[in-house]
Structures are given as C-alpha cells and as structure tokens.
Scaffold this active site. Structure first.
Site, PDB file in Angstrom:
ATOM      1  N   HIS A 201       0.839  -1.202   0.000  1.00 33.63           N
ATOM      2  CA  HIS A 201       0.000   0.000   0.000  1.00 33.63           C
ATOM      3  C   HIS A 201       0.875   1.254   0.000  1.00 33.63           C
ATOM      4  CE1 HIS A 201      -3.633   2.343   1.203  1.00 33.63           C
ATOM      5  NE2 HIS A 201      -2.731   3.085   1.815  1.00 33.63           N
ATOM      6  N   GLU A 202       1.910   1.269   0.836  1.00 33.97           N
ATOM      7  CA  GLU A 202       2.788   2.438   0.907  1.00 33.97           C
ATOM      8  C   GLU A 202       3.618   2.600  -0.364  1.00 33.97           C
ATOM      9  OE1 GLU A 202       2.379   4.622   3.128  1.00 33.97           O
ATOM     10  OE2 GLU A 202       0.999   3.367   4.263  1.00 33.97           O
TER      11      GLU A 202
ATOM     12  N   HIS B 247       1.633   4.520  -2.766  1.00 34.65           N
ATOM     13  CA  HIS B 247       1.626   5.966  -2.518  1.00 34.65           C
ATOM     14  C   HIS B 247       2.814   6.639  -3.200  1.00 34.65           C
ATOM     15  CE1 HIS B 247      -1.772   6.608   0.045  1.00 34.65           C
ATOM     16  NE2 HIS B 247      -1.368   5.779   0.984  1.00 34.65           N
TER      17      HIS B 247
ATOM     18  N   GLU C 135      -6.166   7.017  -1.260  1.00 29.33           N
ATOM     19  CA  GLU C 135      -6.290   5.741  -0.570  1.00 29.33           C
ATOM     20  C   GLU C 135      -6.947   4.682  -1.459  1.00 29.33           C
ATOM     21  OE1 GLU C 135      -5.110   4.887   2.791  1.00 29.33           O
ATOM     22  OE2 GLU C 135      -3.975   6.494   1.851  1.00 29.33           O
TER      23      GLU C 135
ATOM     24  N   ASP D 295      -4.910   1.355  -2.381  1.00 26.89           N
ATOM     25  CA  ASP D 295      -5.460   0.023  -2.105  1.00 26.89           C
ATOM     26  C   ASP D 295      -5.491  -0.823  -3.368  1.00 26.89           C
ATOM     27  OD1 ASP D 295      -5.821   0.433   0.577  1.00 26.89           O
ATOM     28  OD2 ASP D 295      -7.957   0.883   0.458  1.00 26.89           O
TER      29      ASP D 295
END
Length: 486
Positions: free
Chosen positions: A134-135, A138, A199, A203
């Site tokens: 997930h990070e 980003h 987000e 995801d």
C-alpha cells in the site's frame, strides 16, 4: 493561515497510510484512474532531493532502528514487492521506527517507514507485505506531489514555497494535529477528499502488487478486519484510528478487490517469524518475563517454523540478560539446522563476543562470508568481531569498503570511528564521526569535524585533499538543504 494549510496538507499526505479512511462504492471498478501526474509540481530528481532531506531529519528526530538483520529483512521484502509494482520511477528504501503505534508512511524519494508495532499486530508475512505494498503505491503514484499540486491550485503559493514549508513541517512535527484543527473546515474537507482518492488508488495498486509478488491478496482485508475488531469498542484506540477511523466500507471494498485474484495459502515465513521474535524481544519495550511469556504462547501453534522462531527469541532474551550458558545450546542447535541463517549468525557472533571469544566470532563469520560474500549483515558483524578481537587494522579495511558501499548506514561509520580511535588515527576518527553528523543533517558539526581532521593531516597529503573536498561537498549540501526551507 497559509502555513497552517500547508502543514495540514503534510499531515494528510504523510499519514496517508493503510489506516486512513477510504469511502468507496461497492463497485470495485469505480476508481479514480488518475495515473502518475504531478509533473508540473516536482521532478523525480527533486522528489529524491526532498526525500534525502526528510530522511536526514527523521534520523535526528525519530528512533530509527539501525538493526542490520531487521533492515536486511524489510528491504528484501520491500524490494520483492517493488519488483512487481507498477510505475516505479525511483529507488526504494525501507526502514523501521521504534514505535508500538500501528503506522506506516511513505514520502519523497521512495522512502517507506514502518513502525515496529506492525510486527506486533500482523500475524503473517502477507499481512505485513500488504501494508508495505500500500505504501509503495503511494510513492509510485506520487500522491504527495499530486497533493501539493492540488494545494497549489487552491492557494497563491509557489511550488517551491509549498515544498519548503513541507520540509519545515516535518522538522517541527509538534505542529501536526494542532495545525489540522486550526485550519478552516473547508480546507480540511478538500484535503480529506483528496486523501480518500489517494487511498482508493493505493489500495487498488497495493493488492495488485501483493498478488503479483506471490503473497495472499486476502491479507489486506484480513488485516483491516482484525484492526477494526480489535479497536471497535476500546476506549483508548491508537491515535491514527482516533483521527482517521477505519470504516466498514473500506474493509468491504478491499475484500471485493481481493476476489479478483486467486486465494494463496502460504506456509509460515521463517524470516518474518524470526524478525517478529527479534522485534518483540528487543524493540517492543517489554521486560524479560513478558517477552518469554509471549514466546511461550507462540509455541502453542506447534509449527516447526514458529518453534524455531520462539527458540531464537528465547536465545536473544538470554543473550541480552547475560545468561550465556542458556543461550549457547539453543543457538548451536539452530545453527546446526540452518548454518547460513543471518539471524542466527548475528546472534551467535554476539554470543561469542560476550563470552570473550571474539576470535571464534571472526572465524564463524569469515566462513559464512565465503558462502555470501559482500553480504551487509555478515560484513558489519565481521567488522565488529575483528574489532573485539583487537584486529583493528583489518576491521578498518573492511569498514572502509563497507561505508563506501553503504554510506547511509550509521553502523559502519560508528564502528569506523571507534576502530580508528583504537589505532590512534584521530583524523580518520573525526572524518567518520563527521559522516554520522551529516546523516542527521547536522551540517555544521560535520564540517567542523572534517576541518579538525584536515588540521591533523599532513600538509599537502592526499588525506588533507580528501577532507577539503568533502568539506566543499558538505557546504554545498548544507546550502541545498537550507534552500529547500526558504
């Protein structure tokens, strides 16, 4: 008000972690496919420059864990995920912060921070990997830069001013939540909405990366669900869940996305379980009895990998409490079964040194390095063993190569400074110490120590020329660093 808005933007972006809210529809295809824009905000090179600056600040203000074995593990795991991620444009660095709070965050230049508390709340490597994937998303989708671009459209500030203020906000984290509450409701709402879009995208890409990397894609919704259940009725949830609750809609959405992939049933990961035991024993802030109780409860799972990890953790407890006679047979048995395991070799090396058998540690690691030459964990342990065996010149040669290859590892510079101190080479001791200050953005101290090293060097020598050249580099770095804040 402008500074408050910028600081609020930072808190929204850097805290855009796995725990932030995402209000999504039931339709998994109803996602913002906004790609990796933000080219008008910052170039990739500029992002890397800011990332380097932020990392230096974090080292000076946060308890970054400089544990060679854990760092090797999370970077191996992280780069496995990165190799299957989309839109990778920067190198990645993964590091741990000693903090029991559940959190992870990503920032410029491919830096991904994980709180050690994640090992206390995840149960499988796939769950930990889901946080990291997930990070990574980003970063690859440039969410921080895109959020800056969105803020620039709402304000008259230039991109340079926004980026400089972001750096100042990281340097003064105490402004965080207070700044958000002081910001106007309209500004906060617009930032939250943009974060929700980030987000959703993180995801989506995260689960895709998880599946491509061979992990269980259902680990993400499973981890979400456990967190929701654990803190649903508690009166003292983590700070992140107080300000950014985890809604059922996000759990539902992640489950629906996972259904697009095959369910993967994986055995326990040896390295994950060993890393988890190491974190519990050394970085969870609990005493000897509590650590042993935790390890004993793990043994009830009666799996060979869990049992080995419990034995390893128990050996660490004994080692850290100077019960060497209890640690020795456990580590000997573990090494017999897995002689090249870096977790075991690291502990065995420390045990030999603690027992006053540094030469045996040197022999153990030299043999291991024949199988894995240039490995960072084995090399830094080998250098430390050489020092404890009072083979300082040999240690210096190893550490010079190591620090050249791993200039951002404080362990190498610290040992190099100590080794030179033992040989009476004060100028090289000062030079290594200068690099430690530079890693924490303490440019003035770094320059001062290199200046002192240059004063001790022979006039006109290669050493003096090297120190002078490094001083020039540090002055340039300092000016670039300060320019980011203007």
């Amino acid at each position: 008000m402008m500074r408050l808005r910028i600081r609020a933007l930072l808190c929204s972006c850097l805290s855009a972690s796995l725990l932030l809210p995402t209000l999504v529809s039931a339709d998994t295809n109803d996602l913002p496919d906004i790609g990796t824009v933000a080219g008008a905000t910052l170039s990739i090179d500029q992002e890397e420059q800011y990332g380097d600056a932020y990392m230096r600040i974090l080292r000076s203000r946060q308890p970054v864990i400089n544990d060679p074995v854990l760092n090797e593990y999370i970077n191996t795991l992280g780069h496995r995920l990165v190799s299957h991620a989309s839109d990778v444009k920067t190198p990645f660095t993964f590091f741990l912060i000693q903090n029991r709070e559940i959190n992870a965050f990503a920032f410029f230049g491919g830096h991904v921070a994980l709180h050690s508390g994640l090992f206390l709340h995840t149960r499988t490597e796939s769950e930990l990997a889901s946080v990291m994937a997930h990070e990574i998303a980003h970063v690859t989708q440039r969410h921080l830069a895109r959020s800056m671009e969105a803020e620039a459209k709402r304000s008259p500030a230039t991109i340079a001013a926004l980026a400089g203020s972001l750096l100042l906000a990281i340097a003064a984290p105490e402004a965080g939540i207070a700044a958000i509450t002081a910001t106007s409701a309209g500004s906060v709402q617009s930032q939250i909405n943009y974060t929700r879009a980030n987000e959703k995208e993180a995801d989506r890409f995260g689960i895709e990366t998880l599946a491509k990397s061979g992990f269980d894609p259902y680990a993400m919704p499973r981890f979400f669900g456990k967190l929701s259940e654990e803190y649903q009725y508690t009166s003292h949830p983590p700070a992140m869940l107080l300000t950014h609750p985890l809604p059922d809609s996000r759990i539902t959405d992640s489950r629906e996305r996972a259904q697009h992939y095959n369910h993967v049933k994986l055995p326990y990961s040896t390295d994950y379980q060993l890393a988890r035991a190491r974190v519990v024993v050394r970085y969870a802030g609990i005493d000897e009895k509590a650590a042993l109780d935790w390890l004993q409860r793990q043994r009830k799972k009666n799996d060979p990998i869990i049992l080995a990890a419990s034995d390893y953790g128990t050996a660490l407890v004994y080692l850290d409490n100077k019960q060497y006679d209890k640690a020795a047979p456990i580590l000997a048995s573990l090494l017999k079964d897995d002689p090249q395991n870096h977790f075991y070799l690291d502990a065995a090396s420390d045990l030999y040194i603690a027992q006053g058998k540094a030469k045996q540690s040197v022999q153990l690691l030299a043999q291991a390095l024949k199988q894995s030459p240039h490995n960072s964990v084995l090399t830094i342990n080998y250098a430390n063993a050489l020092m404890k065996a009072k083979q300082y010149q040999d240690a210096i040669q190893v550490l010079q190569r190591y620090s050249h290859d791993h200039p951002e590892d404080a362990n190498g510079w610290s040992l190099l400074s100590e080794a030179n101190s033992h040989t009476g080479n004060q100028q090289e001791e000062f030079a290594a110490r200068a690099e430690l200050f530079a890693l924490k953005a303490d440019w003035d101290q770094a320059i001062q120590y290199y200046t002192r090293a240059g004063q001790l060097a022979k006039l006109g020598s290669l050493e003096q020329a090297r120190y002078d050249a490094r001083i020039d580099q540090l002055i340039t770095q300092r000016e670039q660093f300060l320019a980011l804040q203007r």
